[in-house]
Design a protein around this motif. Sequence first.
Motif, PDB file in Angstrom:
ATOM      1  N   UNK A 137      26.768  22.433  10.169  1.00  0.00           N
ATOM      2  CA  UNK A 137      25.910  21.517   9.421  1.00  0.00           C
ATOM      3  C   UNK A 137      24.877  20.917  10.366  1.00  0.00           C
ATOM      4  N   UNK A 138      23.821  21.669  10.636  1.00  0.00           N
ATOM      5  CA  UNK A 138      22.752  21.193  11.516  1.00  0.00           C
ATOM      6  C   UNK A 138      21.906  20.140  10.796  1.00  0.00           C
ATOM      7  N   UNK A 139      21.373  19.218  11.543  1.00  0.00           N
ATOM      8  CA  UNK A 139      20.523  18.163  10.982  1.00  0.00           C
ATOM      9  C   UNK A 139      19.104  18.251  11.540  1.00  0.00           C
ATOM     10  N   UNK A 140      18.941  17.833  12.788  1.00  0.00           N
ATOM     11  CA  UNK A 140      17.599  17.643  13.348  1.00  0.00           C
ATOM     12  C   UNK A 140      17.431  18.412  14.648  1.00  0.00           C
ATOM     13  N   UNK A 141      16.176  18.571  15.048  1.00  0.00           N
ATOM     14  CA  UNK A 141      15.844  19.260  16.287  1.00  0.00           C
ATOM     15  C   UNK A 141      14.761  18.483  17.024  1.00  0.00           C
ATOM     16  N   UNK A 142      14.825  18.510  18.329  1.00  0.00           N
ATOM     17  CA  UNK A 142      13.730  18.043  19.171  1.00  0.00           C
ATOM     18  C   UNK A 142      13.458  19.099  20.229  1.00  0.00           C
ATOM     19  N   UNK A 143      12.203  19.201  20.627  1.00  0.00           N
ATOM     20  CA  UNK A 143      11.755  20.228  21.566  1.00  0.00           C
ATOM     21  C   UNK A 143      11.129  19.546  22.776  1.00  0.00           C
ATOM     22  N   UNK A 144      11.524  19.975  23.963  1.00  0.00           N
ATOM     23  CA  UNK A 144      10.934  19.439  25.183  1.00  0.00           C
ATOM     24  C   UNK A 144      11.512  20.111  26.413  1.00  0.00           C
ATOM     25  N   UNK A 145      10.768  20.072  27.492  1.00  0.00           N
ATOM     26  CA  UNK A 145      11.168  20.714  28.740  1.00  0.00           C
ATOM     27  C   UNK A 145      11.921  19.701  29.597  1.00  0.00           C
ATOM     28  N   UNK A 146      13.224  19.542  29.314  1.00  0.00           N
ATOM     29  CA  UNK A 146      13.972  18.472  29.970  1.00  0.00           C
ATOM     30  C   UNK A 146      14.184  18.727  31.459  1.00  0.00           C
ATOM     31  N   UNK A 147      14.131  19.998  31.885  1.00  0.00           N
ATOM     32  CA  UNK A 147      14.344  20.301  33.303  1.00  0.00           C
ATOM     33  C   UNK A 147      13.051  20.655  34.021  1.00  0.00           C
ATOM     34  N   UNK A 148      11.898  20.503  33.346  1.00  0.00           N
ATOM     35  CA  UNK A 148      10.585  20.687  33.960  1.00  0.00           C
ATOM     36  C   UNK A 148      10.415  22.034  34.654  1.00  0.00           C
ATOM     37  N   UNK A 149      10.929  23.090  33.988  1.00  0.00           N
ATOM     38  CA  UNK A 149      10.790  24.422  34.585  1.00  0.00           C
ATOM     39  C   UNK A 149       9.676  25.232  33.922  1.00  0.00           C
ATOM     40  N   UNK A 150       8.951  24.612  32.999  1.00  0.00           N
ATOM     41  CA  UNK A 150       7.828  25.288  32.363  1.00  0.00           C
ATOM     42  C   UNK A 150       8.149  25.918  31.025  1.00  0.00           C
TER      43      UNK A 150
END
Length: 589
Positions: A137-150
């Motif tokens: 039961x998926x709800x939400x998603x966020x996108x981002x480069x948390x480890x700053x690898x590009x």
Amino acid sequence: MRRESLTRRSLLTGLAVLPAAAAFGQGVASRNVKAQPRSKPSGLPFRACFTDVADKAGLHAPLIYGPAERKTYILETVGCGCAFIDYDNDGWLDIFLLSGTLLENPPKNATNRLYKNNRDGTFTDVTEKAGLLRTGWASAVTVGDYDNDGFDDLFVTYWGQNVLYRNNGDGTFTDVTGKAGLLTAGIRWGSGCTFVDYDRDGRLDLCVAHYLNFDLNSIPKPGENPNCNWKGVAVNCGPRGLPPGFVSLYRNNGDGTFTDVSAQSGLSKATGSYCMTTVAADFDNDGWPDIYVACDTTPSFLLKNNHDGTFTDIGLESGVALNGDGMEQAGMGLGIGDYNLDGSLDILKTHFADDTAILYRNDGKGRFEDVTNAAGLGVETRFVGWGAGMFDFDNDGYPDLMWATGSVYPEIEKVMPSYPFKSPRILFRNLRNGRFEELLDQAGPGIAAPHASRGCAFGDFDNDGDVDILIMNLNEPPSLLRNDVTGDDHWLKVKLVGVKSNRSALGARVTARYGDKVQVQEVLGQASFYSVNDPRLHFGLGSIEKADLEIRWPNGQTEKISAVPANHLVVIKEGAGIVKTEEFKRRSI
């Protein structure tokens, strides 16, 4: 005291909100307002037209989210989000779709899906190859480069266990939830989530909201109490009567792990509400990201960043916890933008049927006024609203408003046909004078088509210089609304790349000056309903052929770039200015 007499002023002076069930006798807040009379049509041309091309694009798999004909539990009704993400850095938006399942006989093919953009209007399902097969039961998603690898990573919330996927840079992802320290004990219902660099140290932190405490062993059955009844019809229970959720904050340690700082940051004090979509943006123009949480049937939170690692909820004082009359609304989706071109971020929030969506105008200091009726939105009260956006769809230089709709009660339509389960999308065009006009049939068949929709994402999937819309539909394939704009109006897209700031540039602000107009936009980690928009900021310019840009990076540093030519995508790297310019080919109609 009658519930109608409560105002924001009385709440601030210490008066308590009446018990929800006693005040409304149903599980979801609705003001039961009548629509305002519609004005005479303006007659102004609207040069955007939306057509659903999902089938031609290869987006065939349906979103399974509970049974189609009945909804016994609130878990089966809420649905989920989606994301535009360029996971392989080829300059074309790919698509990430979340999924639910069934409580009984769950299908094996009900999985999240990643579709690679083939750059010809079609997509290829690469979910299995990418390592993203997952049921639940998926709800939400966020996108981002948390480890700053590009390479942009994914975080997904669930009823169950949330998951962090690290993008390996080779077309695959790895589940690093446990390694990152993000596993939680017990079952939680994760809802809105967003990457945010709240302490401006160049690393993306993570804010996670939780909707409510849902336990199948103790949840009431439809019709069992007043919170399981809508207009006299037995329906699934909640959210009223169920234990409310909370908000968590995780600090990025810079080594691939996160630390729960909910208590230290003050976010753990934000309690008592049913949390949904979560947006991090600078609402008071002080250079630091705040966090706004749309809350269902309860006051919403505006968590002001205190610049010292802590937050304070100022939702009531700022005017965005309730509506202008102090009434609770069923806050679900959020559209963020500068609709009146005054250099501050305004808020569009969607609500339940028999209520309006709400438009909050920002005074520039983080104080908001409910301008819903003054702006002309009071004419629409028919449907349940979800994902929302504030974008310039026709490139005339003024942001428009759009939101997806769909009921949560399939049982109601059989008794009251005026409350259909599937309903059209809503689009209000900006009349350039602080008011909007609803386009009932002038925006194309993709807007008029009825669906039970939830999350939606906004972005230019075909790289032709306009804003398209991806929409999740319960128990149907998604809709991909291709926008075809006619006329000679211009546009500009801005892609930001952080260096000292986080690589995704989440929290960066662009102020565009074109002609006598000024518009601000920010790169957001989540918006709409549980979804993620195109990270490339899109500015319609109207007849103006160039724009002056000011970029405020997440660390507070600023850059100015003058006379940027229209009808291009410009890639701006922190400290280096424009490093790439691309001219998109306009689709011939």
